[in-house]
Design a protein around this motif. Structure first.
Motif, short mmCIF file in Angstrom:
data_model
loop_
_atom_site.label_atom_id
_atom_site.label_comp_id
_atom_site.label_asym_id
_atom_site.label_seq_id
_atom_site.Cartn_x
_atom_site.Cartn_y
_atom_site.Cartn_z
N HIS A 246 32.22 55.10 27.61
CA HIS A 246 32.75 53.72 27.58
C HIS A 246 33.74 53.29 28.30
N TRP A 247 33.76 51.96 28.56
CA TRP A 247 34.75 50.99 29.20
C TRP A 247 36.25 51.14 28.51
N ILE A 248 37.21 51.69 29.42
CA ILE A 248 38.77 51.49 28.76
C ILE A 248 39.39 50.58 29.88
N ASP A 249 40.46 50.07 29.48
CA ASP A 249 41.48 49.47 30.34
C ASP A 249 42.40 50.18 30.74
N LEU A 250 42.77 50.21 31.95
CA LEU A 250 43.87 51.07 32.64
C LEU A 250 44.87 50.31 33.20
N GLU A 251 46.16 50.41 32.77
CA GLU A 251 47.22 49.49 33.28
C GLU A 251 47.69 50.09 34.52
N THR A 252 47.86 49.09 35.62
CA THR A 252 48.15 49.60 37.20
C THR A 252 48.92 48.56 37.49
N LEU A 253 49.85 49.10 38.66
CA LEU A 253 50.61 48.14 39.32
C LEU A 253 49.99 46.90 39.82
N HIS A 254 48.54 47.09 39.72
CA HIS A 254 47.97 45.32 40.14
C HIS A 254 47.34 44.86 38.97
N GLY A 255 47.93 45.16 37.75
CA GLY A 255 46.90 44.48 36.85
C GLY A 255 46.05 45.67 35.98
N PRO A 256 45.36 44.86 34.94
CA PRO A 256 44.68 45.77 34.09
C PRO A 256 43.22 46.06 35.06
N LEU B 88 37.41 49.97 41.16
CA LEU B 88 38.69 49.88 42.06
C LEU B 88 38.64 48.15 42.56
N TYR B 89 37.71 47.52 42.47
CA TYR B 89 37.59 46.19 42.78
C TYR B 89 38.37 45.18 42.01
N ASP B 90 38.54 45.77 40.80
CA ASP B 90 38.89 44.71 39.79
C ASP B 90 40.13 43.81 40.17
N PRO B 91 41.30 44.36 41.00
CA PRO B 91 42.09 43.37 41.49
C PRO B 91 41.80 42.44 42.21
N VAL B 92 40.55 42.34 42.83
CA VAL B 92 40.25 41.22 43.75
C VAL B 92 38.76 40.66 43.40
N ALA B 93 38.30 41.35 42.64
CA ALA B 93 36.73 40.93 42.16
C ALA B 93 36.36 41.68 40.84
N PRO B 94 36.84 41.20 39.81
CA PRO B 94 36.74 41.87 38.49
C PRO B 94 35.21 41.84 38.02
N GLY B 95 34.86 43.04 37.65
CA GLY B 95 33.70 43.35 36.94
C GLY B 95 32.36 42.99 38.08
#
Length: 222
Positions: A3-13, A61-68
Motif C-alpha cells: 500500500h501507499w504510505i506518506d513519508l515526511e521529507t525535507l522537501h515535503g510529503p 522520488l518525483y513527488d516534490p516536482v511532479a506528484p503522482g
C-alpha cells in the motif's frame, strides 16, 4: 498487503509504496526507481523483495516536482523522465532516501538500497553519503561521483551490451571502487531487469542478478 504510505521529507510529503513480508523480515530495502517514476514495475519489484523476506519501500522520488506521475517507456515518457530527473536532482533524491532510511530504522530494521537506471546511481550515493549497503543496476549517471568513497558494501550489475555504460565506464567503476562487487552480464543491455518490457528484458541476466542481490542483502542486512 502492499500500500501507499506518506513519508515526511525535507522537501515535503512523498508517497512511498510499502510491501511487507508474510513472516519475519531479513531487513528493509529502499527500492529506487528508473526515470519513469514509482510505476507498476517498480512497485512489483518492491513486492518481490517482500516475498523474499524484506520490508520494501519504494518512494515516489518525483513527488516534490511532479506528484503522482508515472511515465510510459515510449519516447515521450523518456523525455519527460529525463526532464523530471534533472529538475529533482540527486541531492533531493538522496534526502528522500535518507528520510525513508530513518523511518525504517525507527522500526529497528537494518536498511539497504537497490536502484535501477537513474535509481542505480541514487543507490550508489545512498551508500557513499548515507552509509547504506546498496545494489546498483545499470546506473548510467554514477561516473561523476565515483571519487566519493564507499561507506558500506556495494554491488553493481551491468549489461555488457548497454551502450549507456560502455566497457571503459565499467572499468572506471572497477578502478575507482575496488571494494565493490561488479557483475557484467554477457548479451544483456540497459534495463535488463524490466520484465514488463520485452525490448530490454533479459530473463537469464535478470534472474542471476536477482539471486546475487538477495544473497547480498541477506548477508549485509541480517
Amino acid at each position: 498487503m502492499a500500500h501507499w504510505i506518506d513519508l515526511e521529507t525535507l522537501h515535503g510529503p512523498v508517497r512511498a509504496w510499502r510491501a511487507d513480508p508474510a513472516g519475519p523480515s531479513h531487513g528493509a530495502v529502499i527500492v529506487l526507481q528508473e526515470i519513469f517514476g514509482a510505476n507498476a514495475h517498480i512497485r512489483a519489484v518492491a513486492e518481490r523483495f517482500a516475498a523474499a523476506g524484506f520490508v520494501a519501500l519504494a518512494p515516489a522520488l518525483y513527488d516534490p516536482v511532479a506528484p503522482g506521475i508515472e511515465l510510459g517507456y515510449d519516447e515521450a515518457g523518456t523525455q519527460r523522465g529525463v526532464a523530471l530527473r534533472n529538475e529533482l536532482g540527486f541531492d533531493r533524491a538522496v534526502d528522500i532516501v535518507s528520510a525513508a532510511a530513518e523511518s525504517l530504522g525507527e522500526e529497528g530494521l537494518r536498511v539497504g538500497a537497490v536502484g535501477f537506471c537513474w535509481g542505480g546511481s541514487v543507490a550508489f550515493l545512498a551508500n557513499a553519503r548515507l552509509g547504506l549497503p546498496a545494489v546498483s543496476y545499470y546506473g548510467a549517471r554514477t561516473l561523476p561521483f565515483l571519487d566519493e568513497p564507499l561507506r558500506a558494501p556495494m554491488m553493481f550489475h551491468f549489461g555488457q551490451a548497454d551502450t549507456s555504460i560502455p566497457a571503459d565506464a565499467v572499468e572506471q567503476h572497477r578502478h575507482k571502487q575496488p571494494r565493490a562487487t561488479i557483475h557484467v552480464y554477457a548479451g544483456a543491455g540497459h534495463a535488463f531487469n524490466r520484465e514488463v518490457d520485452n525490448h530490454v528484458y533479459d530473463p537469464a541476466a535478470a534472474e542471476t542478478a536477482w539471486r546475487r542481490t538477495i544473497e547480498f542483502l541477506e548477508e549485509n542486512l541480517r
